[in-house]
Design an enzyme around this catalytic site. Sequence first.
Site, short mmCIF file in Angstrom:
data_model
loop_
_atom_site.label_atom_id
_atom_site.label_comp_id
_atom_site.label_asym_id
_atom_site.label_seq_id
_atom_site.Cartn_x
_atom_site.Cartn_y
_atom_site.Cartn_z
N LYS A 1 0.74 -1.22 -0.03
CA LYS A 1 -0.10 -0.04 -0.11
C LYS A 1 0.89 1.40 0.06
O LYS A 1 0.50 2.45 -0.35
CB LYS A 1 -0.83 -0.04 1.08
CG LYS A 1 -1.99 -0.99 1.17
CD LYS A 1 -2.94 -0.98 0.11
CE LYS A 1 -3.81 -1.77 -0.21
NZ LYS A 1 -4.92 -1.85 -1.28
N1 PMP Z 1 -3.43 -8.04 1.39
C1 PMP Z 1 -3.44 -7.21 2.41
C2 PMP Z 1 -2.86 -7.32 3.71
C3 PMP Z 1 -4.20 -5.86 2.22
O1 PMP Z 1 -4.23 -5.06 3.04
C4 PMP Z 1 -4.64 -5.69 0.86
C5 PMP Z 1 -5.61 -4.40 0.71
N2 PMP Z 1 -6.69 -4.30 1.12
C6 PMP Z 1 -4.63 -6.61 -0.04
C7 PMP Z 1 -4.06 -7.84 0.29
C8 PMP Z 1 -5.24 -6.63 -1.43
O2 PMP Z 1 -4.76 -5.53 -2.15
P1 PMP Z 1 -5.47 -4.67 -3.20
O3 PMP Z 1 -6.31 -3.98 -2.37
O4 PMP Z 1 -4.59 -4.06 -3.91
O5 PMP Z 1 -6.43 -5.70 -3.84
#
Ligand code: PMP
Length: 344
Positions: free
Chosen positions: A48
Site C-alpha cells: 500500500k
Molecule cells: N493483502 C493485504 C494485507 C491488504 O491490506 C490488501 C489491501 N486491502 C490486499 C492484500 C489486497 O490488495 P488490493 O487492495 O490491491 O487488492
Amino acid sequence: MSHKFGITENVLELIGNTPMIKLNKITEKLDGKFYTKFEGYNPGHSTKDRIALHIIEQAEKQGLIKKGTTIIETTSGNTGFSIAMVSIIKGYDCILAVSSKSSNDKIDMLKAMGAKVYVCPAHVSADDPRSYYNVAKRLHSEIADSVYINQYFNQLNVDAHYNTTGPEIWEQTNGKITHLVAASGTGGTISGTAKYLKEQNPNIKILGVDAFGSVLKKFHETGELDLEESYPYRIEGLGKNLIPTATDFEVIDKFEKVSDEDSAHRAREIALTEGIFAGYTSGAAMQATFQLAEKGEFDKNSNVVVIFPDHGSRYMSKIYSDDWMREQGFFDTEKFAQAEIEFV
Ligand code: PMP
C-alpha cells in the site's frame, strides 16, 4: 527509488523496487517454478506504500492538497499506515476509519504514526451509517480542507501498480512469468499489475485470490452481486462485500477462494520453510496457489509469481499468536509446537 544502497532523502524514496524471492521447499512437490514478490520489503511493510505515494502525489500535482490538508481514508490498516507515513513526510493530517476486524497491532501502529483512528464495526453492510465507508464520507463532508483517498473507487490505485509493480515483475522475471497469483481486496494490485503484464504478453494467466465469505469470485463468474455469498471471515484485506471499481474483472482469468484456517496455516508454513515472515493474505495467496496446482493449473514450464502483500509483523496478535490460533480452533500441535521456550 534508485538510492537503495546510498543515503535516501527520506523514507519515501525506498517505496517499491521490492525483491523477488524464489520459493524452494514449500513448493518442491508442485510442477513449475514459484517466486514471491515480497511487498513486506516496502518501508511501510506493505504494497500500500505504492498507492499512498502515487495518489497523494497526483493530488499535489492537481493542487487538491496543501500543507495542513486532512487526508481521510477507509483502510484495513495497511493503506492507513502508508498514508500516515507519507503524510508525516509531506506535512498533512491523517484520519483513518478502520474495521473492528483489524488487529490491535495495526491500530496501535496507525496511532504511533500520528493518525487519528475511528474503529468501525466490521460486520455491518457497506451502506450502514456506521460502516467505515460512511464514517469516512461523513468526516470528509464535515472537514472543509480534506481529501478522501477512496481506494476502492479510485483509478489511481490501479495506476500505481500499472506504473510500478507490473514493470518490476516483468523485469525481475526477464519476461518469463507465465502466471500471477494475487490477493484481491480493492483489486488495485491485481488489476494494475495484470494490465501491464498482459500488455507485454497476453498469455500470462492472472489468478485472483478471494475469501470464502466474499462476493468477488461469484461476481466475476456471473456479473451479479450476490450478497448471499457474503458472511464474516477473519482474513483482513482480502475479498469484499461490494464490487470495487478499482477491480478490473476483465484482466483476471479466474478467482480461487480460500479459507481462514488454510491461509493461516500456509502463512506459518511459509515462515517455517522459506524463512519469509509474511502476512495473512500472503498465506492466502500461497494456499490458492496450492489449490490451483491441485486443479492442474501449472506444469513444469510454469513460472508463477505469487504476491505477498505485507509483512508478518502486522499479525503478532493473530496468526502468529498460538493463543489466537487456539481460540479460532486453528492450532495444529504437530505443525507449530516444534519451537519451545525455556524459562530460566
Ligand atoms: N493483502 C493485504 C494485507 C491488504 O491490506 C490488501 C489491501 N486491502 C490486499 C492484500 C489486497 O490488495 P488490493 O487492495 O490491491 O487488492
